[in-house]
Design an enzyme around this catalytic site. Structure first.
Site, PDB file in Angstrom:
ATOM      1  N   ASP A 127      -5.587  13.639 -25.305  1.00 23.85           N
ATOM      2  CA  ASP A 127      -5.516  12.234 -24.885  1.00 23.85           C
ATOM      3  C   ASP A 127      -4.841  11.460 -26.028  1.00 23.85           C
ATOM      4  OD1 ASP A 127      -6.000   9.562 -24.434  1.00 23.85           O
ATOM      5  OD2 ASP A 127      -8.074   9.838 -23.781  1.00 23.85           O
ATOM      6  N   THR A 152      -2.894   6.228 -22.191  1.00 16.61           N
ATOM      7  CA  THR A 152      -2.764   4.900 -21.608  1.00 16.61           C
ATOM      8  C   THR A 152      -1.330   4.454 -21.886  1.00 16.61           C
ATOM      9  OG1 THR A 152      -3.576   3.912 -23.640  1.00 16.61           O
ATOM     10  CG2 THR A 152      -5.171   4.198 -21.862  1.00 16.61           C
ATOM     11  N   ARG A 197      -1.199  -2.372 -18.633  1.00 14.50           N
ATOM     12  CA  ARG A 197      -2.482  -1.666 -18.702  1.00 14.50           C
ATOM     13  C   ARG A 197      -2.498  -0.545 -17.661  1.00 14.50           C
ATOM     14  NH1 ARG A 197      -6.799  -2.899 -21.444  1.00 14.50           N
ATOM     15  NH2 ARG A 197      -5.542  -4.504 -22.427  1.00 14.50           N
ATOM     16  N   LYS A 238      -1.154   0.570 -25.193  1.00 12.83           N
ATOM     17  CA  LYS A 238      -1.511   0.423 -26.624  1.00 12.83           C
ATOM     18  C   LYS A 238      -0.215   0.424 -27.434  1.00 12.83           C
ATOM     19  CE  LYS A 238      -6.146   2.325 -26.030  1.00 12.83           C
ATOM     20  NZ  LYS A 238      -6.270   3.114 -24.792  1.00 12.83           N
ATOM     21  N   GLU A 254      -0.472   4.829  -0.601  1.00 10.27           N
ATOM     22  CA  GLU A 254      -1.265   6.041  -0.876  1.00 10.27           C
ATOM     23  C   GLU A 254      -0.398   7.270  -0.691  1.00 10.27           C
ATOM     24  OE1 GLU A 254      -4.816   5.974   1.470  1.00 10.27           O
ATOM     25  OE2 GLU A 254      -5.689   4.355   0.286  1.00 10.27           O
ATOM     26  N   TYR A 302       0.857  -1.192   0.000  1.00 13.38           N
ATOM     27  CA  TYR A 302       0.000   0.000   0.000  1.00 13.38           C
ATOM     28  C   TYR A 302       0.883   1.229   0.000  1.00 13.38           C
ATOM     29  CZ  TYR A 302      -5.021  -0.291   0.140  1.00 13.38           C
ATOM     30  OH  TYR A 302      -6.327  -0.392  -0.225  1.00 13.38           O
TER      31      TYR A 302
HETATM   32  N1  DSN Z   1     -11.205   0.943 -25.392  1.00 19.82           N
HETATM   33  C1  DSN Z   1     -10.035   1.576 -25.965  1.00 19.82           C
HETATM   34  C2  DSN Z   1      -9.922   1.295 -27.407  1.00 19.82           C
HETATM   35  O1  DSN Z   1     -10.158   0.153 -27.781  1.00 19.82           O
HETATM   36  O2  DSN Z   1      -9.580   2.168 -28.181  1.00 19.82           O
HETATM   37  C3  DSN Z   1     -10.015   2.995 -25.681  1.00 19.82           C
HETATM   38  O3  DSN Z   1     -10.025   3.175 -24.310  1.00 19.82           O
END
Ligand code: DSN
Length: 426
Positions: A193, A219, A228, A222, A49, A47
């Site tokens: 984003d 994110t 993730r 990707k 925080e 933990y």
């Molecule tokens: N769900 C994602 C995508 O497939 O593009 C975006 O968050």
């Protein structure tokens, strides 16, 4: 030997599914063994925080080091002045920005979800549309490119406090300078984003929004090929990207609002095992091989798009500048829904997802499009010749979406091809 055979059998079946198939979901990738090992480490027990040096728990001195390295590597990767690596996901990174810069009921502007936007950019079923007041911009009907004139016109009329750029299914470069100009004119914050193209941006193959936007979210899983999760960054010049130097205090004030919005605003304890895995992924992205990989992602997407165009397929915006292709099935297969196309492809072990195309008359559950991407298949080692073969196989399936024999023969071919493309060491 694992005790929970039921779950570990499922994990092994998923491992086999990933290994045997052609993965074309534009938002997915395969992490390195080191990223996987960091995620499965004892850091999950801790933990923590708070932030490095300022935690609400004892014993954080070791995870502090990993989180600090993650922050410093991320800043270096994108030329950022400040970063937060704690968001559990991209949607939570976006939520924290909304919390920091808006009050409930405030107006903001984002790309229409059915034109390639994201749920957390103003969908009525998401916090962004439930708590705040979204107005939207579109892509144009003729080019399917972002309609910056509409963005400007809506911004002047509605005066949103926040302009959100970024998309989940947009294959073209963004005009960041124009969005920043619109934001400056109405005194709005510009948040971008970059979740989808982050890896290509890190490799310098696309322009970097950190130079233009007040705040950038992403994110990490990707094109960036990490675990993730999500991140938030701010660039060097919060006030004006064209030369005026921002007093350090302005960045400090906004960064402290953003830190507080992530924790305790929208999250509790950070996932320190995932943060360590983010650090590993950012370290990998700083290596020269990462640029070679991203160049191949882009080259493969361009090769795939061209192969579809050569077969008479329609692609939203006519092609791609990044890793993503949005196939518009309407002209070639007017009766075929994205839903059936997705199912037939999945049955052939080619994984992609149905997607709305701009000005789609079908619902999000049916759709008239299929979204494809090359990050994952490129991680497996695929080059341009395989893109042509994949397009041939997709074309065969889309001509025979309910023919089990044809689908079976494509599946056998897919499995035979992928046996030659290794995935994990384990
Ligand atoms: N769900 C994602 C995508 O497939 O593009 C975006 O968050």
């Amino acid at each position: 030997m694992e005790k929970d055979k039921l779950i570990f059998d499922i994990i092994e079946r998923e491992h086999q599914r990933q290994k045997k198939g052609i993965e074309l979901i534009a938002s997915e990738n395969f992490v390195s063994d080191d990223v996987m090992r960091a995620m499965g480490s004892c850091l999950t027990n801790k933990y923590a925080e708070g932030y490095p040096g300022h935690r609400y728990y004892g014993g954080c001195q070791v995870v502090d080091e990993a989180e600090t390295i993650a922050i410093e590597r991320l800043k270096k990767l994108f030329g950022a002045e400040w970063a937060n690596v704690q968001p559990h996901s991209g949607a939570q990174a976006n939520m924290a920005v909304f919390m920091a810069v808006l009050k409930p009921g405030d107006k903001f502007m984002g790309l229409n979800l059915s034109h390639g936007g994201h749920l957390s950019h103003g969908s009525p079923v998401n916090f962004s549309g439930l708590v705040f007041q979204p107005v939207e911009y579109n892509v144009t009907r003729d080019t399917n490119l972002i309609d910056y004139d509409m963005m400007e016109e809506v911004a002047r009329r509605e005066r949103p406090k926040l302009i959100v750029g970024g998309a989940s299914a947009y294959s073209r470069e963004w005009d960041y300078a124009r969005i920043r100009k619109i934001a400056d004119e109405i005194g709005a914050i510009f948040m971008f984003d970059m979740a989808h193209p982050a890896g290509l941006i890190a490799a310098g193959l696309l322009d970097n929004p950190v130079k233009y936007a007040h705040i950038v979210t992403s994110t990490t899983h990707k094109t960036l090929r990490g675990p993730r999760g999500g991140v938030i960054m701010m660039g060097k010049d919060f006030d004006n990207p064209w030369g005026k130097t921002t007093p350090k205090g302005v960045i400090r004030k906004m960064s402290s609002l953003l830190d507080s919005a992530v924790f305790p605003g929208v999250q509790g304890g950070p996932l320190e095992h995932v943060i360590a895995a983010k650090a590993v992924a950012f370290g990998e992205a700083l290596q020269p091989e990462f640029r070679t990989y991203q160049q191949q992602v882009k080259t493969n997407a361009a090769a795939m798009a061209q192969a579809f165009l050569d077969k008479g397929y329609q692609i939203a915006s006519g092609g791609t500048d990044n890793h993503c292709i949005l196939l518009d099935l309407r002209s070639k297969f007017p009766e075929l829904t994205g839903k059936l196309a997705e199912k037939a492809l999945v049955d052939a072990d080619i994984t992609a997802n149905k997607y709305m195309v701009p000005f789609d008359s079908r619902s999000p559950f049916l759709t008239s499009g299929i979204r494809l991407g090359t990050p994952a298949i490129t991680t497996r080692g695929a080059k341009e010749p395989l893109m042509g073969e994949i397009v041939e196989m997709i074309d065969t399936v889309l001509h025979n979406p309910e023919n089990d024999a044809v689908i079976k023969s494509v599946r056998e071919k897919v499995n035979a091809i992928m046996a030659g493309y290794p995935m994990f060491a384990w």
